[in-house]
Scaffold this motif. Sequence first.
Motif, mmCIF file in Angstrom:
data_model
loop_
_atom_site.group_PDB
_atom_site.id
_atom_site.type_symbol
_atom_site.label_atom_id
_atom_site.label_comp_id
_atom_site.label_asym_id
_atom_site.label_seq_id
_atom_site.Cartn_x
_atom_site.Cartn_y
_atom_site.Cartn_z
ATOM 1 N N ILE A 18 0.852 -1.188 0.000
ATOM 2 C CA ILE A 18 0.000 0.000 0.000
ATOM 3 C C ILE A 18 0.893 1.245 0.000
ATOM 4 C CG2 ILE A 18 -1.746 1.292 1.290
ATOM 5 C CD1 ILE A 18 -2.780 -1.379 2.377
ATOM 6 N N GLY A 19 0.831 2.000 -1.061
ATOM 7 C CA GLY A 19 1.641 3.209 -1.197
ATOM 8 C C GLY A 19 3.045 2.991 -1.720
ATOM 9 N N VAL A 20 3.420 1.723 -2.020
ATOM 10 C CA VAL A 20 4.813 1.459 -2.396
ATOM 11 C C VAL A 20 5.136 1.966 -3.802
ATOM 12 C CG1 VAL A 20 4.552 -0.835 -3.456
ATOM 13 C CG2 VAL A 20 6.620 -0.292 -2.184
ATOM 14 N N ARG A 21 4.150 1.997 -4.699
ATOM 15 C CA ARG A 21 4.424 2.421 -6.076
ATOM 16 C C ARG A 21 4.926 3.870 -6.106
ATOM 17 N NH1 ARG A 21 3.225 0.283 -10.955
ATOM 18 N NH2 ARG A 21 2.086 -1.387 -9.922
ATOM 19 N N THR A 22 4.267 4.757 -5.346
ATOM 20 C CA THR A 22 4.690 6.163 -5.318
ATOM 21 C C THR A 22 6.102 6.289 -4.752
ATOM 22 O OG1 THR A 22 2.382 6.788 -4.959
ATOM 23 C CG2 THR A 22 4.048 8.457 -4.514
ATOM 24 N N VAL A 23 6.386 5.539 -3.676
ATOM 25 C CA VAL A 23 7.709 5.581 -3.042
ATOM 26 C C VAL A 23 8.786 5.146 -4.037
ATOM 27 C CG1 VAL A 23 9.145 4.546 -1.248
ATOM 28 C CG2 VAL A 23 6.805 5.221 -0.719
ATOM 29 N N LEU A 24 8.548 4.022 -4.732
ATOM 30 C CA LEU A 24 9.565 3.491 -5.648
ATOM 31 C C LEU A 24 9.752 4.388 -6.863
ATOM 32 C CD1 LEU A 24 8.851 -0.359 -5.558
ATOM 33 C CD2 LEU A 24 10.486 0.967 -4.229
ATOM 34 N N MET A 25 8.670 4.979 -7.347
ATOM 35 C CA MET A 25 8.800 5.895 -8.484
ATOM 36 C C MET A 25 9.644 7.117 -8.109
ATOM 37 S SD MET A 25 7.622 4.726 -11.220
ATOM 38 C CE MET A 25 6.592 3.419 -11.856
ATOM 39 N N ASN A 26 9.456 7.606 -6.893
ATOM 40 C CA ASN A 26 10.265 8.750 -6.439
ATOM 41 C C ASN A 26 11.729 8.351 -6.277
ATOM 42 O OD1 ASN A 26 8.070 10.455 -6.358
ATOM 43 N ND2 ASN A 26 7.595 10.044 -4.216
ATOM 44 N N LEU A 27 11.981 7.157 -5.729
ATOM 45 C CA LEU A 27 13.352 6.702 -5.502
ATOM 46 C C LEU A 27 14.096 6.439 -6.806
ATOM 47 C CD1 LEU A 27 12.941 4.197 -2.515
ATOM 48 C CD2 LEU A 27 13.963 6.471 -2.447
ATOM 49 N N SER A 28 13.368 5.992 -7.846
ATOM 50 C CA SER A 28 14.020 5.573 -9.091
ATOM 51 C C SER A 28 13.868 6.590 -10.215
ATOM 52 C CB SER A 28 13.436 4.230 -9.549
ATOM 53 O OG SER A 28 12.064 4.376 -9.888
ATOM 54 N N ALA A 29 13.452 7.805 -9.883
ATOM 55 C CA ALA A 29 13.242 8.854 -10.897
ATOM 56 C C ALA A 29 12.255 8.397 -11.964
ATOM 57 C CB ALA A 29 14.572 9.259 -11.527
ATOM 58 N N GLY A 30 11.260 7.611 -11.546
ATOM 59 C CA GLY A 30 10.193 7.176 -12.449
ATOM 60 C C GLY A 30 10.551 6.019 -13.357
ATOM 61 N N GLU A 31 11.686 5.335 -13.130
ATOM 62 C CA GLU A 31 12.138 4.304 -14.067
ATOM 63 C C GLU A 31 11.865 2.878 -13.602
ATOM 64 O OE1 GLU A 31 15.780 4.672 -16.169
ATOM 65 O OE2 GLU A 31 16.080 6.742 -15.554
ATOM 66 N N ALA A 32 11.318 2.690 -12.399
ATOM 67 C CA ALA A 32 11.070 1.338 -11.898
ATOM 68 C C ALA A 32 9.880 0.700 -12.619
ATOM 69 C CB ALA A 32 10.798 1.378 -10.393
ATOM 70 N N ILE A 33 10.017 -0.584 -12.960
ATOM 71 C CA ILE A 33 8.915 -1.379 -13.531
ATOM 72 C C ILE A 33 8.468 -2.349 -12.441
ATOM 73 C CG2 ILE A 33 8.222 -2.987 -15.348
ATOM 74 C CD1 ILE A 33 10.605 -1.843 -17.005
ATOM 75 N N ILE A 34 7.229 -2.186 -11.969
ATOM 76 C CA ILE A 34 6.763 -2.888 -10.772
ATOM 77 C C ILE A 34 5.589 -3.794 -11.133
ATOM 78 C CG2 ILE A 34 5.908 -2.572 -8.411
ATOM 79 C CD1 ILE A 34 6.934 0.441 -8.845
ATOM 80 N N ALA A 35 5.621 -5.024 -10.606
ATOM 81 C CA ALA A 35 4.499 -5.949 -10.796
ATOM 82 C C ALA A 35 4.398 -6.843 -9.566
ATOM 83 C CB ALA A 35 4.698 -6.798 -12.051
ATOM 84 N N HIS A 36 3.188 -7.251 -9.241
ATOM 85 C CA HIS A 36 3.009 -8.127 -8.071
ATOM 86 C C HIS A 36 1.776 -8.996 -8.274
ATOM 87 C CE1 HIS A 36 -0.327 -5.626 -6.503
ATOM 88 N NE2 HIS A 36 0.378 -4.620 -6.997
ATOM 89 N N ARG A 37 1.714 -10.115 -7.545
ATOM 90 C CA ARG A 37 0.549 -11.001 -7.572
ATOM 91 C C ARG A 37 0.421 -11.676 -6.217
ATOM 92 N NH1 ARG A 37 1.873 -16.355 -7.649
ATOM 93 N NH2 ARG A 37 4.046 -16.797 -8.123
ATOM 94 N N PHE A 38 -0.813 -11.987 -5.849
ATOM 95 C CA PHE A 38 -1.053 -12.687 -4.586
ATOM 96 C C PHE A 38 -0.461 -14.097 -4.661
ATOM 97 C CE2 PHE A 38 -3.843 -15.777 -2.428
ATOM 98 C CZ PHE A 38 -3.561 -15.425 -1.121
ATOM 99 N N ASP A 39 0.196 -14.518 -3.573
ATOM 100 C CA ASP A 39 0.830 -15.836 -3.546
ATOM 101 C C ASP A 39 0.150 -16.764 -2.540
ATOM 102 O OD1 ASP A 39 2.534 -17.898 -4.068
ATOM 103 O OD2 ASP A 39 4.255 -17.068 -3.008
ATOM 104 N N ARG A 40 0.152 -16.380 -1.257
ATOM 105 C CA ARG A 40 -0.400 -17.264 -0.231
ATOM 106 C C ARG A 40 -0.592 -16.479 1.061
ATOM 107 N NH1 ARG A 40 4.953 -17.727 -0.731
ATOM 108 N NH2 ARG A 40 6.256 -17.761 1.142
ATOM 109 N N PHE A 41 -1.166 -17.137 2.069
ATOM 110 C CA PHE A 41 -1.271 -16.547 3.396
ATOM 111 C C PHE A 41 -0.111 -17.046 4.257
ATOM 112 C CE2 PHE A 41 -5.504 -15.456 2.056
ATOM 113 C CZ PHE A 41 -5.832 -14.347 2.825
ATOM 114 N N GLU A 42 0.501 -16.128 5.001
ATOM 115 C CA GLU A 42 1.633 -16.439 5.869
ATOM 116 C C GLU A 42 1.378 -15.848 7.249
ATOM 117 O OE1 GLU A 42 5.296 -17.520 5.242
ATOM 118 O OE2 GLU A 42 4.099 -18.813 3.961
ATOM 119 N N PRO A 43 2.040 -16.360 8.314
ATOM 120 C CA PRO A 43 1.873 -15.753 9.642
ATOM 121 C C PRO A 43 2.201 -14.262 9.634
ATOM 122 C CG PRO A 43 2.988 -17.865 9.830
ATOM 123 C CD PRO A 43 2.878 -17.580 8.362
#
Length: 604
Positions: A446-471
């Motif tokens: 939550i909110g990580v895309r904005t953080v990473l775009m700022n850190l990488s000068a807008g050049e980060a390519i980000i993707a994610h998918r649900f995997d499983r439930f963990e403790p």
Amino acid sequence: MNKIRNVAVIAHVDHGKTTLTDKMIHYCQDIGEKLPEGDLILDNNDQERERGITIFAKNITVNYKGYKINLIDTPGHADFGGEVERVLNMADGVLILVDAFEGAMPQTRYVTQKALELGLKPIVVVNKVDKENCRPDEVQEDVFELMFNLDATEEQLDFETVYGSAKHNWMGAEWDKPADDISYLLDKIIEVIPEPPVNEGPLQMQITTIDYSSYVGRIAIGRVHRGEINMTMPISLVKRDGSVVRSKIKEIFVFNGLGKQKVEKVECGDLCAITGIADFEIGDTICHFEHPEALPAITIDEPTMSMLFTINNSPMFGKEGDFVTSRHIKERLEKETERNLALRVEQGATPEAFIVYGRGIMHLSVVIETMRREGYELQVGKPRVIIKEIDGVKCEPVEALTIDVPEEFSGKVIEAITRRKGDLLIMEPKGDLIHLEFEIPSRGLIGVRTVLMNLSAGEAIIAHRFDRFEPWKGDIPSRNKGVLVSMEQGNAFAYAMDKLQDRGKFFISPQSEVYEGMIVGEHTRDSDLCVNLTKAKKMSNMRSSGADDKTKLAPPTVFSLEECMEYIAEDEYVEVTPKSIRLRKILLKENERKRATSPSMAIS
């Protein structure tokens, strides 16, 4: 039926599915058929065009060499996986599209797994071979390894590979020898994808999509799995709960190009749209009148995130929207759940509040944006991940996160993700980028895309998918800055804003209407600060040094709807109206907020 091919096009977001489908439509168009102007004619929804992604699965038909090819264009973003899961039942084969540079991304893995489980025959299409630093041969090997790890059968692993560039309108057998057109891919579809099986017996057709027409009402779309369906025939509708409703078909349509064509009957294996049936839902089975036998229910993965939806009770209430009551919001959300299977709605703690469950922030934001454009006013709370108790242990959803970023930014990116409880699994070069793979709790996204775009000068390519439930992995640091909160109602003056610029950055422009409790900016410190932006400059006949200097304000920070949803804290709402998106405190008065946070008066 040996002249029909049912094919779904699946891939990660922005790998070229809709572009390829468009080129196939244009190549196979009938003489004299007028196609809409412009590119991506399948992305006909306003939000799809604005965001540049496919949100809703769509059916179209192309005719090639006497064959009827039913193409199903599917979304690529992980949040819309529910759309993919329900339409794959209509296909006999899939085009697995991968980018010649990026290769198999998280969503590619997710939808490929679903397709292989259904036993669909794959054709791998390595797209965008015209890109710099592309690696088509490596990507083809990566896809083979992926399918092997997903327990594909030997027949599925013996897949055909097609190389090309959908943007430049060619597909061929070799990536370094461009062809003249995309006919090679169409020939492979006819050759490789099996014809639909002819299942003898009484009618069975599962509803996988719902369409709507203002003339005929709701339209049921699906594939005839067994028997044939005739116009005006009586049928039995077997619902998901097992109940049977008797009904009668009024009209039958098959897909023809971008539209539909009315027919008398549809045989086993073809896709069709039906009118005249009332009170149906996705997953229901249309059966022979005397043989009500349901097909297996469509399985949809569970939601991973929830949000509070409630009525707008701010001082701006009712100024911009047409539908503002809890009854309006409830009816609209219930209507949305009929076609959006990955969405669930529950009554909240009060009659005005509803808990809405979805696949992710983008999934929920599309619903909110759609309601906003239809004239609804509402407020939404901070997104929360769904917590489960498994064997007495508190568990949370964990996602697979991949980031491709230039090497000079990789250290900052790894630091930011590990602070959010992410574990680095893989770090390797990928062309001129560094490829990073993490396991991270959904809360950390939550909110990580904005953080990473700022850190990488807008050049980060980000993707994610649900995997499983963990403790549960412990607390994750949230927003580290407080907010500037308006203490008066009225219009914001540049004079007052200029005096407060050293206290933080603003989210509004001069002359914007504000009210008490509305969030107008971000504080430089970690505490909230109440400010008065409605104070105008006092007029007098006395002059002072510098009095005539022009006020110079920094441009305001403007958030998108998703950024607002990610930004807010637990004690804040996003106020959404047809014309505005505002941030506000749940408790508008400062003394009420202080009372609520004091230990003796804490609200449970």
